[in-house]
Motif scaffolding. Sequence first.
Motif, PDB file in Angstrom:
ATOM      1  N   ARG A 108       1.078  -1.092   0.039  1.00  0.00           N
ATOM      2  CA  ARG A 108      -0.097  -0.057  -0.033  1.00  0.00           C
ATOM      3  C   ARG A 108       0.984   1.444   0.063  1.00  0.00           C
ATOM      4  O   ARG A 108       2.220   1.558   0.390  1.00  0.00           O
ATOM      5  N   GLN A 109       0.328   2.580  -0.675  1.00  0.00           N
ATOM      6  CA  GLN A 109       1.052   3.911  -0.566  1.00  0.00           C
ATOM      7  C   GLN A 109       0.574   4.541  -0.147  1.00  0.00           C
ATOM      8  O   GLN A 109      -0.791   5.209  -0.984  1.00  0.00           O
ATOM      9  N   GLU A 149       3.851   8.768   1.189  1.00  0.00           N
ATOM     10  CA  GLU A 149       4.841   8.309   1.634  1.00  0.00           C
ATOM     11  C   GLU A 149       5.184   7.174   0.660  1.00  0.00           C
ATOM     12  O   GLU A 149       4.792   7.233  -0.582  1.00  0.00           O
ATOM     13  N   GLU A 150       6.318   5.669   1.545  1.00  0.00           N
ATOM     14  CA  GLU A 150       6.866   5.386   0.208  1.00  0.00           C
ATOM     15  C   GLU A 150       5.856   4.160   0.525  1.00  0.00           C
ATOM     16  O   GLU A 150       5.011   3.338   1.379  1.00  0.00           O
ATOM     17  N   ARG A 151       5.762   3.394  -0.756  1.00  0.00           N
ATOM     18  CA  ARG A 151       4.517   1.819  -0.952  1.00  0.00           C
ATOM     19  C   ARG A 151       5.600   1.165   0.033  1.00  0.00           C
ATOM     20  O   ARG A 151       6.536   0.846   0.427  1.00  0.00           O
ATOM     21  N   GLU A 152       4.601   0.642   0.783  1.00  0.00           N
ATOM     22  CA  GLU A 152       5.144  -0.189   2.115  1.00  0.00           C
ATOM     23  C   GLU A 152       4.121  -2.230   2.010  1.00  0.00           C
ATOM     24  O   GLU A 152       3.261  -1.883   1.290  1.00  0.00           O
ATOM     25  N   ALA A 197      -5.025   4.249   2.060  1.00  0.00           N
ATOM     26  CA  ALA A 197      -3.581   4.628   1.110  1.00  0.00           C
ATOM     27  C   ALA A 197      -4.628   3.267  -0.303  1.00  0.00           C
ATOM     28  O   ALA A 197      -5.594   3.407   0.063  1.00  0.00           O
ATOM     29  N   TYR A 244      -4.032   0.786  -2.456  1.00  0.00           N
ATOM     30  CA  TYR A 244      -3.527  -1.143  -2.066  1.00  0.00           C
ATOM     31  C   TYR A 244      -2.979  -1.396  -3.877  1.00  0.00           C
ATOM     32  O   TYR A 244      -3.645  -1.284  -4.737  1.00  0.00           O
TER      33      TYR A 244
END
Length: 124
Positions: free
Chosen positions: A38-39, A43-46, A92, A94
Amino acid sequence: QVQLVESGGGLVQAGASLKLSCAATELAISAYGMGWFRQAPGEEREFVAVTGRSGDPTYYADFVEGRFTISKDDARDTMYLQMNNLKPEDTAVYFCAASMRIGVRRSPNDYDFWGQGTQVTVSS
């Protein structure tokens, strides 16, 4: 042409549930490690969750805290993410992704194919 298409996102209130789907074409998900990421804006993609080729093992990010379940239907080449007790911080885009690498992978850099993402918005 390989495609991963996510669906099932939406706008929900805190505490609600959503089930995301990831449908693959020209790709047999049984041959890939499959993951959800998710991002959030800025923010960075996590990493969220991953399942191995056989559906086992599965791993989750710490923030999931037992609320999400990853699963897949190899016959349909479709992966799912059941999300319960959603929180505003789950808001976020997804993404689903497929990895050709051995083992279950948590880094986005280890994934070879990506979907376009589905928006999940959780209001308080």
